[in-house]
Design a protein around this motif. Structure first.
Motif, PDB file in Angstrom:
ATOM      1  N   PHE A  13      23.645  30.140  75.050  1.00  0.00           N
ATOM      2  CA  PHE A  13      24.300  28.793  73.851  1.00  0.00           C
ATOM      3  C   PHE A  13      23.983  29.075  72.182  1.00  0.00           C
ATOM      4  CE2 PHE A  13      22.720  28.701  77.746  1.00  0.00           C
ATOM      5  CZ  PHE A  13      23.097  27.437  77.979  1.00  0.00           C
ATOM      6  N   CYS A  14      24.556  27.939  71.647  1.00  0.00           N
ATOM      7  CA  CYS A  14      24.513  28.660  69.976  1.00  0.00           C
ATOM      8  C   CYS A  14      24.527  26.795  69.445  1.00  0.00           C
ATOM      9  CB  CYS A  14      25.905  28.793  69.256  1.00  0.00           C
ATOM     10  SG  CYS A  14      25.354  30.186  69.457  1.00  0.00           S
ATOM     11  N   ARG A  15      23.686  26.716  68.810  1.00  0.00           N
ATOM     12  CA  ARG A  15      23.367  25.142  67.632  1.00  0.00           C
ATOM     13  C   ARG A  15      24.942  24.760  67.863  1.00  0.00           C
ATOM     14  NH1 ARG A  15      18.138  24.463  65.477  1.00  0.00           N
ATOM     15  NH2 ARG A  15      16.819  24.432  67.521  1.00  0.00           N
ATOM     16  N   ARG A  16      25.379  25.855  67.490  1.00  0.00           N
ATOM     17  CA  ARG A  16      27.210  25.277  65.948  1.00  0.00           C
ATOM     18  C   ARG A  16      28.048  26.685  66.750  1.00  0.00           C
ATOM     19  NH1 ARG A  16      28.080  22.907  60.913  1.00  0.00           N
ATOM     20  NH2 ARG A  16      28.335  25.367  60.471  1.00  0.00           N
ATOM     21  N   ARG A  17      29.777  26.352  67.060  1.00  0.00           N
ATOM     22  CA  ARG A  17      29.618  27.075  67.251  1.00  0.00           C
ATOM     23  C   ARG A  17      30.443  27.553  65.121  1.00  0.00           C
ATOM     24  NH1 ARG A  17      32.031  30.079  71.036  1.00  0.00           N
ATOM     25  NH2 ARG A  17      33.813  31.026  70.261  1.00  0.00           N
ATOM     26  N   CYS A  18      30.482  28.927  65.369  1.00  0.00           N
ATOM     27  CA  CYS A  18      30.685  29.216  63.760  1.00  0.00           C
ATOM     28  C   CYS A  18      32.559  30.095  63.448  1.00  0.00           C
ATOM     29  CB  CYS A  18      30.405  30.672  63.230  1.00  0.00           C
ATOM     30  SG  CYS A  18      28.144  30.677  63.177  1.00  0.00           S
ATOM     31  N   TYR A  19      33.458  29.382  62.331  1.00  0.00           N
ATOM     32  CA  TYR A  19      34.359  28.739  62.398  1.00  0.00           C
ATOM     33  C   TYR A  19      35.197  30.563  62.936  1.00  0.00           C
ATOM     34  CZ  TYR A  19      33.146  24.627  59.944  1.00  0.00           C
ATOM     35  OH  TYR A  19      32.169  23.784  59.728  1.00  0.00           O
ATOM     36  N   TYR A  20      34.418  31.737  62.305  1.00  0.00           N
ATOM     37  CA  TYR A  20      35.661  32.697  63.766  1.00  0.00           C
ATOM     38  C   TYR A  20      34.983  32.991  64.799  1.00  0.00           C
ATOM     39  CZ  TYR A  20      30.685  34.741  62.167  1.00  0.00           C
ATOM     40  OH  TYR A  20      29.105  34.794  62.510  1.00  0.00           O
ATOM     41  N   CYS A  21      33.710  32.353  65.178  1.00  0.00           N
ATOM     42  CA  CYS A  21      32.900  32.650  66.664  1.00  0.00           C
ATOM     43  C   CYS A  21      34.310  33.381  67.506  1.00  0.00           C
ATOM     44  CB  CYS A  21      32.512  32.358  67.004  1.00  0.00           C
ATOM     45  SG  CYS A  21      31.401  32.872  68.638  1.00  0.00           S
ATOM     46  N   SER A  22      34.259  34.407  68.150  1.00  0.00           N
ATOM     47  CA  SER A  22      35.199  34.673  69.441  1.00  0.00           C
ATOM     48  C   SER A  22      34.343  35.256  70.744  1.00  0.00           C
ATOM     49  CB  SER A  22      36.425  35.854  69.120  1.00  0.00           C
ATOM     50  OG  SER A  22      35.403  36.675  68.684  1.00  0.00           O
ATOM     51  N   GLY A  60      23.931  37.058  72.281  1.00  0.00           N
ATOM     52  CA  GLY A  60      24.300  36.011  72.147  1.00  0.00           C
ATOM     53  C   GLY A  60      25.611  35.598  71.689  1.00  0.00           C
ATOM     54  N   GLY A  61      25.934  34.705  71.324  1.00  0.00           N
ATOM     55  CA  GLY A  61      25.317  33.261  71.569  1.00  0.00           C
ATOM     56  C   GLY A  61      23.609  33.663  70.539  1.00  0.00           C
ATOM     57  N   THR A  62      22.807  32.692  70.826  1.00  0.00           N
ATOM     58  CA  THR A  62      21.697  32.688  69.703  1.00  0.00           C
ATOM     59  C   THR A  62      20.407  32.989  70.668  1.00  0.00           C
ATOM     60  OG1 THR A  62      22.814  31.259  68.223  1.00  0.00           O
ATOM     61  CG2 THR A  62      20.740  31.935  67.731  1.00  0.00           C
ATOM     62  N   MET A  94      18.523  37.101  66.854  1.00  0.00           N
ATOM     63  CA  MET A  94      18.366  35.769  66.156  1.00  0.00           C
ATOM     64  C   MET A  94      18.636  35.311  64.771  1.00  0.00           C
ATOM     65  SD  MET A  94      14.312  36.427  64.641  1.00  0.00           S
ATOM     66  CE  MET A  94      13.940  35.879  66.418  1.00  0.00           C
ATOM     67  N   ASN A  95      18.894  34.462  64.942  1.00  0.00           N
ATOM     68  CA  ASN A  95      19.510  33.376  62.901  1.00  0.00           C
ATOM     69  C   ASN A  95      18.528  33.140  62.678  1.00  0.00           C
ATOM     70  OD1 ASN A  95      22.032  33.658  64.557  1.00  0.00           O
ATOM     71  ND2 ASN A  95      22.974  31.589  65.713  1.00  0.00           N
ATOM     72  N   PRO A  96      18.931  33.432  61.243  1.00  0.00           N
ATOM     73  CA  PRO A  96      18.250  32.752  60.427  1.00  0.00           C
ATOM     74  C   PRO A  96      17.865  31.276  60.467  1.00  0.00           C
ATOM     75  CG  PRO A  96      19.698  34.260  59.208  1.00  0.00           C
ATOM     76  CD  PRO A  96      20.285  33.477  60.176  1.00  0.00           C
TER      77      PRO A  96
HETATM   78  S1  SF4 Z   1      27.537  33.794  68.978  1.00  0.00           S
HETATM   79 FE1  SF4 Z   1      27.750  33.997  67.075  1.00  0.00          FE
HETATM   80  S2  SF4 Z   1      28.968  33.735  65.822  1.00  0.00           S
HETATM   81 FE2  SF4 Z   1      29.171  32.616  67.922  1.00  0.00          FE
HETATM   82  S3  SF4 Z   1      28.608  30.616  67.282  1.00  0.00           S
HETATM   83 FE3  SF4 Z   1      27.045  31.631  67.787  1.00  0.00          FE
HETATM   84  S4  SF4 Z   1      25.854  32.622  66.204  1.00  0.00           S
HETATM   85 FE4  SF4 Z   1      27.887  31.587  65.658  1.00  0.00          FE
END
Ligand code: SF4
Length: 381
Positions: A13-22, A60-62, A94-96
């Motif tokens: 799970f993530c708050r929002r998907r990053c623009y490079y995420c795979s 993850g994810g986060t 973790m994410n900041p």
């Molecule tokens: S997994 Fe990592 S790169 Fe992908 S959306 Fe989540 S925080 Fe961003």
């Protein structure tokens, strides 16, 4: 006797998907976290009594979207199912931007002793381009909060090779990150799958294309700079202060057994590489319905493929492939088995042969894939 392994738990799970995420991650589904954690606990219990854990890695994810209470419940479940080494390395990614000292202290009280912070850049324009939700100052604050909360073993993830990124901004990010003294730095070159938002922006001409020569220069700069800050370049993409190499990942690179739980998680046990289903809904459905099999792929790594994978993973490491170990474990003469590949790669200046080991040269580290494919067995057509 319980088998000693590493445990990987995937949190998609993530708050929002990053623009490079795979990676296997979803956005806007935080309401499903409780049911997912129940599934993870069931999976953990299914392996009860089998393993002794040398390391635990929450990826993850986060994973830091989990509350401290949810972590505590997971640790209870893990502690009931497995024995945990007193010295086990226990990492949480973790994410900041969402981390308080109270939260970090709660994680420490659960037994977490290593944090991996997804900093990615210390330049706000680059963070915006990557679609990250945090700012550079939030990343710095997260690192300082982690230190104040008693974490000594902290990794920072950084990305280079961004579209339009010059050497100067990368140098600033690296200098700032290294001057804070995290024990570990993971530096990843941006690579994009066709489905990533950034790939579409490059395709549409909104952003400049990736520049492999610039990325190579940025990598060489990191090699030179981080040495000066006291980091050891122990793996192609990883630098650590002495004694702070990531033990969980080292064990994977040395093809030691590990168990992966959660959606899309892979395991390597009894010479089988198994991967759980990658669709979150399917994973939840299968676990909730008591299905015995969550596995989407199960490859028995035959001798040739297993040997090739082991060589490739070992070559990623600074010490390279220990020839005597390979000869002993695989009952072969490694130098004869790969004599053509080795002599070609040595001639190309990509591989260095010492008395007891094979390792990548600096040029080989830059062009790792050029080396690795040569060891793969031919696939049946
Ligand atoms: S997994 Fe990592 S790169 Fe992908 S959306 Fe989540 S925080 Fe961003």
């Amino acid at each position: 006797m319980r088998e000693s392994i590493g445990l990987y738990l995937h949190f998609p799970f993530c708050r929002r998907r990053c623009y490079y995420c795979s990676f296997v991650s979803t956005e806007n589904r935080e309401q499903d976290i409780p049911v997912y954690l129940e599934c993870l606990k069931r999976e953990i219990s299914n392996h009860s009594g089998r393993f002794h854990l040398k390391s635990i890695y929450f990826g993850g994810g986060t994973p830091s979207l989990m509350t401290a209470g949810q972590f505590a419940e997971l640790f209870d479940c893990i502690g009931q199912a497995f024995t945990i080494d007193k010295q086990a390395e226990i990492t949480v990614e973790m994410n900041p931007g969402m981390l308080t000292s109270g939260y970090m202290e709660d994680l420490r009280n659960c037994g977490v002793n290593r944090l991996s912070i997804g900093v990615q850049s210390l330049n706000d324009d680059e963070l915006g381009l990557l679609g990250r939700l945090h700012t550079a100052s939030e990343a710095l604050a997260a690192f300082r909060t982690a230190c104040r909360s008693g974490f000594d073993n902290i990794n920072m993830d950084l990305i280079y090779g961004l579209p339009g990124q010059g050497i100067e901004t990368w140098e600033k990010t690296l200098n700032l990150a290294a001057s804070l003294g995290p024990r570990h730095l993971s530096l990843y070159c941006l690579s994009l799958e066709a489905t990533a938002i950034l790939a579409g922006q490059i395709e549409a001409g909104i952003l400049p294309p990736l520049d492999p020569d610039m990325a190579a220069g940025q990598y060489e700069l990191a090699e030179a700079m981080l040495d000066g800050y006291g980091y050891r370049h122990y793996e192609i993409s990883n630098w650590a202060k002495p004694g702070y190499e990531c033990r969980h990942n080292l064990s994977c690179w040395l093809m030691e057994p590990y168990l992966g739980l959660g959606v899309a998680a892979s395991s390597y046990l009894e010479k089988h590489r198994r991967t759980n289903v990658a669709c979150l809904d399917e994973y939840i459905y299968l676990v909730c319905s008591g299905a015995a099999m969550l596995i989407e792929t199960d490859e028995e790594t035959g001798c040739d493929l297993q040997l090739a994978e082991a060589v490739i993973l070992a070559l990623r490491l600074e010490n390279g492939a220990d020839i005597a170990r390979f000869n002993r474990e695989y009952g072969i003469d490694l130098l004869k088995h790969y004599s053509c590949q080795i002599s070609e790669l040595v001639d190309l200046g990509l591989l260095s042969r010492k008395e007891n080991s094979l390792s990548l040269t600096p040029k080989g580290r830059l062009l790792g894939n050029e080396v690795f494919w040569r060891f793969l067995p031919e696939q049946p057509s």
